[in-house]
Design a protein around this motif. Structure first.
Motif, PDB file in Angstrom:
ATOM      1  N   ASN B  30       0.841  -1.196   0.000  1.00  0.00           N
ATOM      2  CA  ASN B  30       0.000   0.000   0.000  1.00  0.00           C
ATOM      3  C   ASN B  30       0.876   1.245   0.000  1.00  0.00           C
ATOM      4  O   ASN B  30       0.601   2.206  -0.709  1.00  0.00           O
ATOM      5  CB  ASN B  30      -0.906   0.013   1.222  1.00  0.00           C
ATOM      6  CG  ASN B  30      -1.704   1.301   1.327  1.00  0.00           C
ATOM      7  OD1 ASN B  30      -1.271   2.262   1.969  1.00  0.00           O
ATOM      8  ND2 ASN B  30      -2.847   1.337   0.680  1.00  0.00           N
ATOM      9  N   ASN B  31       1.914   1.230   0.836  1.00  0.00           N
ATOM     10  CA  ASN B  31       2.865   2.335   0.834  1.00  0.00           C
ATOM     11  C   ASN B  31       4.220   1.849   1.329  1.00  0.00           C
ATOM     12  O   ASN B  31       4.326   0.757   1.912  1.00  0.00           O
ATOM     13  CB  ASN B  31       2.368   3.523   1.674  1.00  0.00           C
ATOM     14  CG  ASN B  31       2.281   3.222   3.159  1.00  0.00           C
ATOM     15  OD1 ASN B  31       3.296   3.138   3.851  1.00  0.00           O
ATOM     16  ND2 ASN B  31       1.070   3.077   3.668  1.00  0.00           N
ATOM     17  N   GLN B  33       7.805   3.327   3.352  1.00  0.00           N
ATOM     18  CA  GLN B  33       8.288   4.440   4.172  1.00  0.00           C
ATOM     19  C   GLN B  33       9.781   4.282   4.415  1.00  0.00           C
ATOM     20  O   GLN B  33      10.304   3.166   4.443  1.00  0.00           O
ATOM     21  CB  GLN B  33       7.540   4.443   5.510  1.00  0.00           C
ATOM     22  CG  GLN B  33       6.023   4.539   5.343  1.00  0.00           C
ATOM     23  CD  GLN B  33       5.289   4.390   6.647  1.00  0.00           C
ATOM     24  OE1 GLN B  33       5.785   4.776   7.699  1.00  0.00           O
ATOM     25  NE2 GLN B  33       4.078   3.842   6.595  1.00  0.00           N
ATOM     26  N   TYR B  35      12.842   5.384   7.181  1.00  0.00           N
ATOM     27  CA  TYR B  35      13.101   5.827   8.536  1.00  0.00           C
ATOM     28  C   TYR B  35      14.603   5.959   8.739  1.00  0.00           C
ATOM     29  O   TYR B  35      15.403   5.292   8.090  1.00  0.00           O
ATOM     30  CB  TYR B  35      12.557   4.826   9.563  1.00  0.00           C
ATOM     31  CG  TYR B  35      11.051   4.819   9.681  1.00  0.00           C
ATOM     32  CD1 TYR B  35      10.278   4.159   8.737  1.00  0.00           C
ATOM     33  CD2 TYR B  35      10.416   5.473  10.733  1.00  0.00           C
ATOM     34  CE1 TYR B  35       8.894   4.154   8.838  1.00  0.00           C
ATOM     35  CE2 TYR B  35       9.035   5.471  10.848  1.00  0.00           C
ATOM     36  CZ  TYR B  35       8.278   4.804   9.897  1.00  0.00           C
ATOM     37  OH  TYR B  35       6.911   4.799   9.996  1.00  0.00           O
ATOM     38  N   HIS B  45      10.614   8.882  11.383  1.00  0.00           N
ATOM     39  CA  HIS B  45      10.021   8.795  10.046  1.00  0.00           C
ATOM     40  C   HIS B  45      10.573   9.899   9.151  1.00  0.00           C
ATOM     41  O   HIS B  45      10.643  11.067   9.553  1.00  0.00           O
ATOM     42  CB  HIS B  45       8.502   8.931  10.166  1.00  0.00           C
ATOM     43  CG  HIS B  45       7.778   8.821   8.878  1.00  0.00           C
ATOM     44  ND1 HIS B  45       7.456   9.913   8.110  1.00  0.00           N
ATOM     45  CD2 HIS B  45       7.293   7.748   8.208  1.00  0.00           C
ATOM     46  CE1 HIS B  45       6.805   9.515   7.029  1.00  0.00           C
ATOM     47  NE2 HIS B  45       6.695   8.208   7.072  1.00  0.00           N
ATOM     48  N   LEU B  48       7.092   9.071   3.254  1.00  0.00           N
ATOM     49  CA  LEU B  48       6.188   7.994   2.860  1.00  0.00           C
ATOM     50  C   LEU B  48       5.839   8.173   1.395  1.00  0.00           C
ATOM     51  O   LEU B  48       5.562   9.301   0.956  1.00  0.00           O
ATOM     52  CB  LEU B  48       4.923   8.038   3.718  1.00  0.00           C
ATOM     53  CG  LEU B  48       3.810   7.016   3.457  1.00  0.00           C
ATOM     54  CD1 LEU B  48       3.012   6.783   4.743  1.00  0.00           C
ATOM     55  CD2 LEU B  48       2.869   7.436   2.330  1.00  0.00           C
ATOM     56  N   ARG B  50       3.304   6.437  -1.590  1.00  0.00           N
ATOM     57  CA  ARG B  50       2.205   5.512  -1.803  1.00  0.00           C
ATOM     58  C   ARG B  50       2.425   4.711  -3.089  1.00  0.00           C
ATOM     59  O   ARG B  50       3.182   5.120  -3.965  1.00  0.00           O
ATOM     60  CB  ARG B  50       0.880   6.259  -1.856  1.00  0.00           C
ATOM     61  CG  ARG B  50       0.599   7.029  -0.575  1.00  0.00           C
ATOM     62  CD  ARG B  50      -0.808   7.548  -0.481  1.00  0.00           C
ATOM     63  NE  ARG B  50      -0.979   8.395   0.696  1.00  0.00           N
ATOM     64  CZ  ARG B  50      -1.148   7.934   1.925  1.00  0.00           C
ATOM     65  NH1 ARG B  50      -1.172   6.643   2.138  1.00  0.00           N
ATOM     66  NH2 ARG B  50      -1.304   8.771   2.944  1.00  0.00           N
ATOM     67  N   VAL B  92       4.148  -1.354   3.965  1.00  0.00           N
ATOM     68  CA  VAL B  92       2.824  -1.682   4.464  1.00  0.00           C
ATOM     69  C   VAL B  92       2.166  -2.543   3.394  1.00  0.00           C
ATOM     70  O   VAL B  92       1.965  -2.101   2.265  1.00  0.00           O
ATOM     71  CB  VAL B  92       1.995  -0.415   4.725  1.00  0.00           C
ATOM     72  CG1 VAL B  92       0.579  -0.787   5.163  1.00  0.00           C
ATOM     73  CG2 VAL B  92       2.674   0.438   5.778  1.00  0.00           C
ATOM     74  N   LEU B 102       3.786  -2.332   9.579  1.00  0.00           N
ATOM     75  CA  LEU B 102       5.066  -1.891   9.043  1.00  0.00           C
ATOM     76  C   LEU B 102       6.068  -3.023   9.143  1.00  0.00           C
ATOM     77  O   LEU B 102       6.368  -3.488  10.233  1.00  0.00           O
ATOM     78  CB  LEU B 102       5.587  -0.696   9.833  1.00  0.00           C
ATOM     79  CG  LEU B 102       5.101   0.682   9.433  1.00  0.00           C
ATOM     80  CD1 LEU B 102       5.623   1.713  10.405  1.00  0.00           C
ATOM     81  CD2 LEU B 102       5.527   1.018   8.028  1.00  0.00           C
TER      82      LEU B 102
END
Lengths: 115, 114
Positions: B30-31, B33, B35, B45, B48, B50, B92, B102
């Motif tokens: 879905n996405n 990210q 970090y 973070h 992000l 998508r 995700v 996550l």
């Protein structure tokens, strides 16, 4: 603003002793809560996550358990620690307003050494 | 099991140079990210992206996502010594019926020398 508290920062425990790590979140309601473990020089392993009070999902079988007695409190426990439980434990929260997880906010971690 | 794998595991560059880190993943997301983790601290973070986006910018950070190759890259331009840290990608998963979690890779350890 939202904050996350995780304690203690460091912990040295003998093998076979119990464990209780606590994490609390302020400034938000109904967060998703997570416990991760990070071995030295490694990535993060998801241990438990919770989408609500009393709702705990376990990602890996282990010597640990988690509980969420209040909306913004997440506890990681063990009845008898093993040497292999040593590591860096991180608590995190994310907003539940969207269906999928977006940004996650981490506590400062607890360095657990089992001796 | 690990979903994301960062590459390289370690990267050492001089201040002012650009740093590029890559992340590959296995299943539909879905996405994704990114970090950052300073030694012995929690994660912060960064950005992000998508699944329907291809590129995103935030300050000196540029993230790309190629869903056909199941890969992402993080570019830090004009690096500084303060950028020294470990960088993790996290995905995700795109499964319906529940909120995704996550899933982190093993990270890239970046060292920027002054």
């Amino acid at each position: 603003s939202q904050t996350i508290h995780q304690w203690p920062a460091t912990l040295v425990q003998p093998v076979g002793s119990p464990l209780s790590l606590e994490c609390t979140v302020e400034g938000t309601s109904n967060p998703n809560l997570y416990w991760y473990r990070q071995a030295a020089g490694r990535g993060l392993q998801l241990l438990f996550y919770s989408v609500g009070i009393g709702q705990i999902s376990s990602e890996v079988p282990q010597n640990l358990s988690a509980s969420r007695p209040q909306d913004r409190q997440f506890i990681l426990s063990s009845k008898k620690l093993l040497l292999s439980d040593s590591g860096f434990y991180l608590c995190a929260w994310s907003g539940a307003s969207s269906f999928w997880v977006t940004e996650a906010f981490f506590g400062q971690g607890t360095r657990l050494t089992v001796v | 099991s690990q979903q994301g794998e960062e590459d390289p595991q370690a990267l050492s560059i001089q201040e002012g140079e650009n740093a590029t880190m890559n992340c590959s993943y296995k299943t539909s997301i879905n996405n994704l990210q990114w970090y950052r983790q300073n030694s012995g601290r929690g994660l912060v973070h960064l950005i992000l992206i998508r699944s329907n986006e291809r590129e995103k910018h935030s300050g000196r950070l540029r993230v790309t996502l190629d869903t056909s190759k199941k890969s992402s890259s993080l570019l830090i331009t004009a690096s500084r010594a303060a950028d020294t840290a470990s960088y993790f990608c996290a995905t995700v998963l795109n499964y319906g019926g529940s909120q995704g979690n996550l899933i982190f890779g093993k990270g890239t350890k970046l060292s920027v020398k002054p």
